[in-house]
Design an enzyme around this catalytic site. Structure first.
Site, PDB file in Angstrom:
ATOM      1  CD  GLU A 187      -2.603  -1.417   2.504  1.00 35.08           C
ATOM      2  OE1 GLU A 187      -3.554  -0.670   2.761  1.00 35.08           O
ATOM      3  OE2 GLU A 187      -2.210  -2.315   3.268  1.00 35.08           O
TER       4      GLU A 187
ATOM      5  CB  SER B 143      -5.563  -1.302   0.456  1.00 37.15           C
ATOM      6  OG  SER B 143      -5.445  -0.184   1.288  1.00 37.15           O
TER       7      SER B 143
ATOM      8  CE1 TYR C 125      -6.988   4.078  -0.144  1.00 38.44           C
ATOM      9  CE2 TYR C 125      -6.642   1.796  -0.758  1.00 38.44           C
ATOM     10  CZ  TYR C 125      -6.916   2.750   0.199  1.00 38.44           C
ATOM     11  OH  TYR C 125      -7.120   2.375   1.498  1.00 38.44           O
TER      12      TYR C 125
ATOM     13  NE  ARG D 123     -12.660   1.975   6.049  1.00 40.22           N
ATOM     14  CZ  ARG D 123     -11.502   1.703   5.458  1.00 40.22           C
ATOM     15  NH1 ARG D 123     -10.604   2.645   5.230  1.00 40.22           N
ATOM     16  NH2 ARG D 123     -11.217   0.455   5.102  1.00 40.22           N
TER      17      ARG D 123
ATOM     18  CG  ASP E  91     -14.103  -1.279   6.524  1.00 37.73           C
ATOM     19  OD1 ASP E  91     -14.305  -0.119   6.928  1.00 37.73           O
ATOM     20  OD2 ASP E  91     -13.136  -1.587   5.811  1.00 37.73           O
TER      21      ASP E  91
ATOM     22  CD  GLU F 240     -10.677  -5.012   6.035  1.00 36.51           C
ATOM     23  OE1 GLU F 240      -9.959  -4.051   5.718  1.00 36.51           O
ATOM     24  OE2 GLU F 240     -10.612  -6.122   5.481  1.00 36.51           O
TER      25      GLU F 240
ATOM     26  CG  ASN G  74      -8.831  -0.709   7.429  1.00 33.54           C
ATOM     27  OD1 ASN G  74      -7.935  -1.195   6.766  1.00 33.54           O
ATOM     28  ND2 ASN G  74     -10.103  -1.083   7.296  1.00 33.54           N
TER      29      ASN G  74
ATOM     30  N   GLY H  70      -7.396   5.176   5.141  1.00 27.80           N
ATOM     31  CA  GLY H  70      -6.998   6.075   4.067  1.00 27.80           C
ATOM     32  C   GLY H  70      -7.370   7.515   4.364  1.00 27.80           C
TER      33      GLY H  70
END
Length: 362
Positions: A16, A187, A256, A296, A298, A312, A314, A318
């Site tokens: 990433e 990602s 992205y 974040r 999800d 998951e 994070n 991002g």
């Protein structure tokens, strides 16, 4: 007014790397230069740190200049230094995604260097990064997750191993299609959707290129809902958003690269009860892993039954111009610059709390 000295770390060794260059460019553009003095530190793909010159107008991607005279050393108990001498740093803002960024390794290094840093600590970062372990912890806390199996690469290297036997075993537990993903990548790196049996081995081998442990999950006919959480001991969740991918699933390019890779619906079209449930579970999932600073979370929401599943978390989400984390915070009343202020304040508060502890009997 004395400015707070911030080391902005970006780049890194993970798959990433490019995402980090984009996220860091966005952070650099939004951070209040009246409050903060920024040390840009780019980490190349080999993991070498370089102090960067102050750039001109920043576009969508920060670059990394690899000047050997600007190499950075991390000194235990003494912070950062270059060939020019010690670098004064009040707080580190790590904008590094994936392996060697949000898996606890960087966080442990910064703790050894005695540097405050934004985001989850070393232990929580590792637990959050490993999807297998995170889901086991969430199950222990009675939080809903998609059924899963973890397969280690060593299992597939045994003399009596057969890919067909493994697939048949998984089909007994789950039905096709399956999602195959590295346990400790983000990602959507290395992720495949397997709809046909003859694609299974290829998808597994692809995932094993990125990790020694792979997660296998049944595909869920679901909406993809996300929720931003910010805070230390009293975390706050922001109104959730929804991703509507134009790709087969929300893969790396959709996240992205392709500006039309997904429609971002912020806030998500949910009832007040549904939205509150997402936010409540997001905070519980965050706290169960001991997270701090930001994350974040999800979710999958079953289209037919409306059931909610944690997917998951994070811990360094991002920060690009099309990233959900800052957009959801902004939708909830915390704009980008104020979000960065809050993350820095949380980092300094966490550092003070940790340093109030005793680490020896002397």
């Amino acid at each position: 007014m004395n400015k707070t000295s911030v080391a902005l770390l970006y780049g890194g060794r993970s798959g990433e790397h490019e995402v980090s260059l984009r996220s860091a460019a966005s952070v650099y553009k939004h951070i209040d230069r009246e409050k903060y003095y920024i040390h840009l530190i780019g980490i190349n793909r080999q993991g070498v740190w370089f102090l960067q010159n102050t750039p001109g107008p920043v576009e969508d991607v920060l670059s990394i200049e690899e000047d050997v005279q600007m190499m950075i050393s991390v000194i235990p108990g003494k912070g950062l230094s270059s060939s020019r001498g010690p670098i004064s740093v009040d707080v580190v803002l790590p904008i590094l995604h994936g392996t060697f960024g949000e898996d606890g390794t960087l966080q442990g290094l910064l703790e050894i260097a005695d540097l405050p840093y934004a985001g989850a600590d070393a232990g929580s970062s590792y637990l959050s990064m490993d999807k297998d372990i995170a889901k086991i912890i969430w199950q222990h806390h009675n939080l809903p997750v998609v059924p899963f199996r973890s397969i280690r690469k060593s299992q597939t290297e045994a003399k009596d191993f057969d890919w067909k036997d493994l697939l048949e075993d998984l089909k007994m537990e789950f039905s096709l299609p399956l999602f195959i993903k590295p346990s400790q990548c983000g990602s959507s790196v290395g992720v495949s959707r397997v709809e046909k049996e003859d694609l299974f081995q290829e998808a597994m081998e692809k995932a094993f290129r990125y990790d020694l442990k792979v997660l296998v999950e049944p595909a869920v006919n679901a909406r993809e809902v996300e929720c931003s959480v910010v805070g230390n001991e009293s975390p706050k969740a922001f109104p959730p958003g929804e991703l509507v991918p134009s790709h087969e699933f929300y893969d790396y390019d959709a996240k992205y690269i392709d500006p039309d890779g997904a429609a971002l619906v912020i806030p998500a079209v949910l009832s007040q009860k549904e939205a509150q449930n997402v936010m409540d579970i997001a905070v519980r999932a965050y706290s169960a892993l001991g997270c701090s600073g930001m994350a974040r979370v999800d979710f999958f929401m079953d289209r037919l039954r409306g059931e909610l599943y944690l997917n998951e978390i994070n811990t360094i989400p991002g920060f690009t111009s099309i990233s959900m984390f800052p957009l959801m915070c902004e939708s909830g009343g915390l704009d980008y610059a104020d979000l960065l202020d809050e993350l820095i304040n949380l980092a300094l508060s966490k550092y003070e709390s940790r340093h109030s502890l005793r680490f020896s009997l002397m």
